[in-house]
Design an enzyme around this catalytic site. Structure first.
Site, mmCIF file in Angstrom:
data_model
loop_
_atom_site.group_PDB
_atom_site.id
_atom_site.type_symbol
_atom_site.label_atom_id
_atom_site.label_comp_id
_atom_site.label_asym_id
_atom_site.label_seq_id
_atom_site.Cartn_x
_atom_site.Cartn_y
_atom_site.Cartn_z
ATOM 1 N N ARG A 60 0.834 -1.202 0.000
ATOM 2 C CA ARG A 60 0.000 0.000 0.000
ATOM 3 C C ARG A 60 0.866 1.248 0.000
ATOM 4 O O ARG A 60 0.979 1.938 -0.970
ATOM 5 C CB ARG A 60 -0.964 -0.022 1.194
ATOM 6 N N SER A 86 -7.494 -3.713 8.145
ATOM 7 C CA SER A 86 -8.599 -4.356 8.864
ATOM 8 C C SER A 86 -8.916 -3.645 10.172
ATOM 9 O O SER A 86 -10.090 -3.460 10.520
ATOM 10 C CB SER A 86 -8.259 -5.821 9.128
HETATM 11 N N1 COA Z 1 -5.777 -3.794 1.310
HETATM 12 C C1 COA Z 1 -6.187 -3.469 2.531
HETATM 13 N N2 COA Z 1 -5.558 -3.823 3.663
HETATM 14 C C2 COA Z 1 -4.467 -4.561 3.531
HETATM 15 C C3 COA Z 1 -3.976 -4.947 2.286
HETATM 16 C C4 COA Z 1 -4.686 -4.533 1.135
HETATM 17 N N3 COA Z 1 -4.296 -4.847 -0.088
HETATM 18 N N4 COA Z 1 -2.866 -5.666 2.473
HETATM 19 C C5 COA Z 1 -2.676 -5.714 3.794
HETATM 20 N N5 COA Z 1 -3.642 -5.043 4.441
HETATM 21 C C6 COA Z 1 -3.758 -4.807 5.887
HETATM 22 C C7 COA Z 1 -4.514 -5.876 6.611
HETATM 23 O O1 COA Z 1 -5.880 -5.565 6.691
HETATM 24 C C8 COA Z 1 -3.860 -5.874 7.961
HETATM 25 O O2 COA Z 1 -4.420 -4.856 8.771
HETATM 26 P P1 COA Z 1 -4.400 -4.931 10.355
HETATM 27 O O3 COA Z 1 -2.948 -4.981 10.755
HETATM 28 O O4 COA Z 1 -5.077 -3.701 10.747
HETATM 29 O O5 COA Z 1 -5.125 -6.186 10.757
HETATM 30 C C9 COA Z 1 -2.423 -5.491 7.671
HETATM 31 O O6 COA Z 1 -2.462 -4.817 6.455
HETATM 32 C C10 COA Z 1 -1.542 -6.685 7.559
HETATM 33 O O7 COA Z 1 -1.876 -7.397 6.411
HETATM 34 P P2 COA Z 1 -2.128 -8.942 6.215
HETATM 35 O O8 COA Z 1 -2.193 -9.167 4.758
HETATM 36 O O9 COA Z 1 -3.246 -9.450 7.033
HETATM 37 O O10 COA Z 1 -0.783 -9.528 6.652
HETATM 38 P P3 COA Z 1 -0.167 -9.926 7.986
HETATM 39 O O11 COA Z 1 0.954 -9.029 8.180
HETATM 40 O O12 COA Z 1 -1.089 -10.088 9.118
HETATM 41 O O13 COA Z 1 0.281 -11.363 7.496
HETATM 42 C C11 COA Z 1 1.494 -13.351 7.497
HETATM 43 C C12 COA Z 1 1.519 -11.854 7.733
HETATM 44 C C13 COA Z 1 0.369 -14.025 8.293
HETATM 45 C C14 COA Z 1 1.307 -13.628 6.025
HETATM 46 C C15 COA Z 1 2.868 -13.842 7.935
HETATM 47 O O14 COA Z 1 3.065 -13.486 9.281
HETATM 48 C C16 COA Z 1 2.999 -15.341 7.784
HETATM 49 O O15 COA Z 1 3.253 -15.831 6.690
HETATM 50 N N6 COA Z 1 2.843 -16.077 8.898
HETATM 51 C C17 COA Z 1 2.999 -17.515 8.955
HETATM 52 C C18 COA Z 1 4.353 -17.862 9.604
HETATM 53 C C19 COA Z 1 5.441 -17.532 8.620
HETATM 54 O O16 COA Z 1 5.604 -18.192 7.615
HETATM 55 N N7 COA Z 1 6.172 -16.457 8.926
HETATM 56 C C20 COA Z 1 7.180 -15.941 8.025
HETATM 57 C C21 COA Z 1 8.538 -16.379 8.331
HETATM 58 S S1 COA Z 1 9.059 -15.935 9.957
#
Ligand code: COA
Length: 154
Positions: free
Chosen positions: A89, A127
């Site tokens: 973003r 979110s």
């Molecule tokens: N439009 C709107 N909002 C978006 C967006 C988009 N295109 N892309 C991301 N966001 C927002 C989400 O709503 C979220 O908001 P919040 O923090 O207010 O809840 C935030 O950005 C984070 O985005 P999200 O896509 O949910 O990613 P995340 O950071 O929570 O996800 C994982 C990270 C889960 C993918 C990652 O931690 C993971 O792969 N975990 C599994 C364990 C692993 O393999 N770890 C990596 C090696 S250590």
């Protein structure tokens, strides 16, 4: 067949995520939207609720939805996916995404991450902001799919 994983906490999925997914379908034949575990986050919706909201929001049969509490890259390998998809973003996303994709690359350099830039008008959405708006009575119907809206109203 090119398979990709779109991982996230999707807590809940937003129209911003859906827009990234739509554009990623122009690149990949099949996409698995993966509700993954983010250690640093306190979940608002349960995993099954998040999966159900995604399933109800997406009707395209090239897309499936799943959850996994291990490493995303391990899941990708098991499902013969070659790429992960992430949306970018603002510049503030860069540092976090750089660390995440570098960690994933360290685990397995065979799985690459593809970044798609969010459309400017959707770039403020996340979110937690949406939940805060909804909790304060602001109409968020243009920011989330109906499957999320109905749960936010509860
Ligand atoms: N439009 C709107 N909002 C978006 C967006 C988009 N295109 N892309 C991301 N966001 C927002 C989400 O709503 C979220 O908001 P919040 O923090 O207010 O809840 C935030 O950005 C984070 O985005 P999200 O896509 O949910 O990613 P995340 O950071 O929570 O996800 C994982 C990270 C889960 C993918 C990652 O931690 C993971 O792969 N975990 C599994 C364990 C692993 O393999 N770890 C990596 C090696 S250590």
């Amino acid at each position: 067949m090119k398979v990709a994983i779109y991982p996230g906490s999707f807590d809940p999925i937003t129209n911003g995520h859906l827009e990234i997914l739509k554009r990623a379908l122009n690149i990949f034949d099949r996409i698995i939207v993966l509700v993954a575990y983010n250690q640093g986050k306190q979940a608002r919706f349960s995993v099954s609720e998040r999966v159900n909201m995604i399933k109800e929001a997406i009707t395209d049969d090239r897309v499936s939805t799943d959850s996994f509490d291990g490493l995303t890259v391990e899941y990708a390998k098991r499902h013969q996916a070659s790429h992960l998809i992430r949306g970018l973003r603002a510049v503030t996303d860069f540092e976090y995404e750089f660390t995440l994709s570098s960690a994933n690359d360290f685990i397995d350099s065979g799985i690459d991450t593809v970044f798609l830039m969010s459309k400017a008008e959707k770039s403020f959405i996340n979110s937690s902001t949406i939940i805060q708006l909804a909790e304060n009575g602001v109409d968020v119907s243009s920011l989330v799919p109906p499957s999320v809206l109905k749960r936010l109203k509860k």
